[in-house]
Enzyme design. Sequence first.
Site, PDB file in Angstrom:
ATOM      1  N   GLY A  47     -97.079 -32.861   1.929  1.00 17.78           N
ATOM      2  CA  GLY A  47     -98.217 -33.776   1.943  1.00 17.78           C
ATOM      3  C   GLY A  47     -99.346 -33.479   0.981  1.00 17.78           C
ATOM      4  O   GLY A  47    -100.089 -34.376   0.584  1.00 17.78           O
ATOM      5  N   GLU A 102    -104.133 -27.494   2.013  1.00 17.50           N
ATOM      6  CA  GLU A 102    -103.470 -28.387   2.963  1.00 17.50           C
ATOM      7  C   GLU A 102    -103.920 -29.827   2.731  1.00 17.50           C
ATOM      8  O   GLU A 102    -105.016 -30.066   2.217  1.00 17.50           O
ATOM      9  CB  GLU A 102    -103.862 -27.990   4.398  1.00 17.50           C
ATOM     10  CG  GLU A 102    -102.840 -27.160   5.134  1.00 17.50           C
ATOM     11  CD  GLU A 102    -101.636 -27.983   5.596  1.00 17.50           C
ATOM     12  OE1 GLU A 102    -101.380 -29.082   5.066  1.00 17.50           O
ATOM     13  OE2 GLU A 102    -100.934 -27.507   6.488  1.00 17.50           O
ATOM     14  N   ASP A 103    -103.086 -30.762   3.155  1.00 17.91           N
ATOM     15  CA  ASP A 103    -103.484 -32.162   3.097  1.00 17.91           C
ATOM     16  C   ASP A 103    -104.376 -32.523   4.280  1.00 17.91           C
ATOM     17  O   ASP A 103    -105.404 -33.152   4.136  1.00 17.91           O
ATOM     18  CB  ASP A 103    -102.241 -33.080   3.048  1.00 17.91           C
ATOM     19  CG  ASP A 103    -101.238 -32.766   4.164  1.00 17.91           C
ATOM     20  OD1 ASP A 103    -101.417 -31.772   4.894  1.00 17.91           O
ATOM     21  OD2 ASP A 103    -100.262 -33.522   4.296  1.00 17.91           O
ATOM     22  N   ASP A 106    -104.620 -31.322  11.775  1.00 22.76           N
ATOM     23  CA  ASP A 106    -104.607 -32.202  12.948  1.00 22.76           C
ATOM     24  C   ASP A 106    -104.771 -31.311  14.189  1.00 22.76           C
ATOM     25  O   ASP A 106    -105.890 -30.928  14.531  1.00 22.76           O
ATOM     26  CB  ASP A 106    -103.271 -32.958  12.917  1.00 22.76           C
ATOM     27  CG  ASP A 106    -103.120 -33.989  14.011  1.00 22.76           C
ATOM     28  OD1 ASP A 106    -103.947 -34.018  14.924  1.00 22.76           O
ATOM     29  OD2 ASP A 106    -102.163 -34.778  13.973  1.00 22.76           O
ATOM     30  N   LYS A 134    -109.114 -33.577  11.294  1.00 22.00           N
ATOM     31  CA  LYS A 134    -109.356 -34.423  12.480  1.00 22.00           C
ATOM     32  C   LYS A 134    -109.969 -33.511  13.547  1.00 22.00           C
ATOM     33  O   LYS A 134    -109.232 -32.899  14.334  1.00 22.00           O
ATOM     34  CB  LYS A 134    -108.039 -34.985  13.016  1.00 22.00           C
ATOM     35  CG  LYS A 134    -107.278 -35.903  12.072  1.00 22.00           C
ATOM     36  CD  LYS A 134    -105.995 -36.404  12.758  1.00 22.00           C
ATOM     37  CE  LYS A 134    -105.087 -37.108  11.790  1.00 22.00           C
ATOM     38  NZ  LYS A 134    -103.786 -37.499  12.383  1.00 22.00           N
ATOM     39  N   PHE A 156    -104.006 -41.927  12.696  1.00 24.27           N
ATOM     40  CA  PHE A 156    -102.903 -41.600  11.797  1.00 24.27           C
ATOM     41  C   PHE A 156    -103.167 -42.200  10.416  1.00 24.27           C
ATOM     42  O   PHE A 156    -103.491 -43.380  10.292  1.00 24.27           O
ATOM     43  CB  PHE A 156    -101.580 -42.131  12.365  1.00 24.27           C
ATOM     44  CG  PHE A 156    -100.410 -41.720  11.537  1.00 24.27           C
ATOM     45  CD1 PHE A 156     -99.950 -40.408  11.556  1.00 24.27           C
ATOM     46  CD2 PHE A 156     -99.782 -42.626  10.704  1.00 24.27           C
ATOM     47  CE1 PHE A 156     -98.881 -40.011  10.767  1.00 24.27           C
ATOM     48  CE2 PHE A 156     -98.708 -42.238   9.912  1.00 24.27           C
ATOM     49  CZ  PHE A 156     -98.271 -40.930   9.942  1.00 24.27           C
ATOM     50  N   ASP A 163     -97.587 -39.166   4.342  1.00 21.12           N
ATOM     51  CA  ASP A 163     -96.525 -40.162   4.540  1.00 21.12           C
ATOM     52  C   ASP A 163     -96.443 -40.700   5.955  1.00 21.12           C
ATOM     53  O   ASP A 163     -96.927 -40.085   6.913  1.00 21.12           O
ATOM     54  CB  ASP A 163     -95.167 -39.530   4.227  1.00 21.12           C
ATOM     55  CG  ASP A 163     -94.719 -38.578   5.340  1.00 21.12           C
ATOM     56  OD1 ASP A 163     -95.474 -37.632   5.642  1.00 21.12           O
ATOM     57  OD2 ASP A 163     -93.645 -38.813   5.924  1.00 21.12           O
ATOM     58  N   ARG A 169     -96.580 -41.961   0.248  1.00 18.85           N
ATOM     59  CA  ARG A 169     -97.152 -40.802  -0.446  1.00 18.85           C
ATOM     60  C   ARG A 169     -97.735 -41.183  -1.804  1.00 18.85           C
ATOM     61  O   ARG A 169     -98.612 -40.527  -2.336  1.00 18.85           O
ATOM     62  CB  ARG A 169     -96.076 -39.728  -0.663  1.00 18.85           C
ATOM     63  CG  ARG A 169     -95.543 -39.100   0.596  1.00 18.85           C
ATOM     64  CD  ARG A 169     -94.740 -37.868   0.264  1.00 18.85           C
ATOM     65  NE  ARG A 169     -93.897 -37.397   1.355  1.00 18.85           N
ATOM     66  CZ  ARG A 169     -94.303 -36.613   2.346  1.00 18.85           C
ATOM     67  NH1 ARG A 169     -95.553 -36.222   2.410  1.00 18.85           N
ATOM     68  NH2 ARG A 169     -93.459 -36.211   3.282  1.00 18.85           N
TER      69      ARG A 169
HETATM   70  P1  IMP Z   1    -100.982 -29.978  12.658  1.00 20.17           P
HETATM   71  O1  IMP Z   1    -100.013 -28.841  12.723  1.00 20.17           O
HETATM   72  O2  IMP Z   1    -100.978 -30.777  13.950  1.00 20.17           O
HETATM   73  O3  IMP Z   1    -102.374 -29.563  12.271  1.00 20.17           O
HETATM   74  O4  IMP Z   1    -100.437 -31.001  11.586  1.00 20.17           O
HETATM   75  C1  IMP Z   1    -100.518 -30.747  10.239  1.00 20.17           C
HETATM   76  C2  IMP Z   1     -99.475 -31.467   9.443  1.00 20.17           C
HETATM   77  O5  IMP Z   1     -99.046 -32.659  10.107  1.00 20.17           O
HETATM   78  C3  IMP Z   1    -100.032 -31.912   8.112  1.00 20.17           C
HETATM   79  O6  IMP Z   1     -99.814 -30.949   7.116  1.00 20.17           O
HETATM   80  C4  IMP Z   1     -99.286 -33.209   7.857  1.00 20.17           C
HETATM   81  O7  IMP Z   1     -98.069 -32.951   7.184  1.00 20.17           O
HETATM   82  C5  IMP Z   1     -98.993 -33.758   9.217  1.00 20.17           C
HETATM   83  N1  IMP Z   1    -100.003 -34.762   9.638  1.00 20.17           N
HETATM   84  C6  IMP Z   1    -101.032 -34.573  10.496  1.00 20.17           C
HETATM   85  N2  IMP Z   1    -101.747 -35.690  10.660  1.00 20.17           N
HETATM   86  C7  IMP Z   1    -101.163 -36.613   9.852  1.00 20.17           C
HETATM   87  C8  IMP Z   1    -101.469 -37.998   9.573  1.00 20.17           C
HETATM   88  O8  IMP Z   1    -102.426 -38.610  10.099  1.00 20.17           O
HETATM   89  N3  IMP Z   1    -100.647 -38.609   8.681  1.00 20.17           N
HETATM   90  C9  IMP Z   1     -99.588 -37.985   8.086  1.00 20.17           C
HETATM   91  N4  IMP Z   1     -99.265 -36.704   8.312  1.00 20.17           N
HETATM   92  C10 IMP Z   1    -100.055 -36.024   9.199  1.00 20.17           C
END
Ligand code: IMP
Length: 178
Positions: A47, A102-103, A106, A134, A156, A163, A169
């Site tokens: 991402g 990181e992108d 979450d 977030k 989201f 993606d 993307r």
């Molecule tokens: P986490 O482990 O829950 O913090 O999620 C992180 C990863 O989940 C990111 O690096 C993204 O690849 C994916 N992700 C989290 N939120 C989104 C979103 O809103 N859209 C797309 N990918 C997301």
Amino acid sequence: MKIKIADLEFEPLISEKLIVERTKAIGQQLNADYQNSIPVFVGVLNGSFLFIADLIKQIEGPCEIAFTKLASYYGGTTSKLKIRDDIDLIMDIKDRDVVIIEDIVDTGNTLHYLIDKLKQRNPSSIAVCSLLLKPAALLSPIEELKYVGFEIENEFVVGYGLDYQEMGRNLRDIYKKV
Ligand code: IMP
């Protein structure tokens, strides 16, 4: 203007212009903070590939770039608790200043997993730079998260590297699910 990706509709959230401006500002912060170091930027694929490329062009001093590939969403619109570790970081980071790129953060599970893993390799320091955060979804604080592009609602998003079912993307702006 609304767009459709697979079965979902999305509307604009953050424009390309704002992303460019914010990326420049973060680059300046990094230039100041790492002026006495040769940092290793660790990009987390997939991402963040566009953000890594644009951010790295703002870095003025010497630096190194390496990649790892992790997945926590694979396909849907909610974070999975289990992280899939697809490609390990190959570079030796012992005694180095590491900046993870990181992108989006979450739940924070992916970052906690990666930070714990990289700490075992004894870097001098670890900081994290994420384009998006977030805050309402974050399960526990991440001390290393020092650079954040934009805080967004618990929604989201796609575009600029992010993606939905591997699509979206290539979009220049970031969109949120309607
Ligand atoms: P986490 O482990 O829950 O913090 O999620 C992180 C990863 O989940 C990111 O690096 C993204 O690849 C994916 N992700 C989290 N939120 C989104 C979103 O809103 N859209 C797309 N990918 C997301």
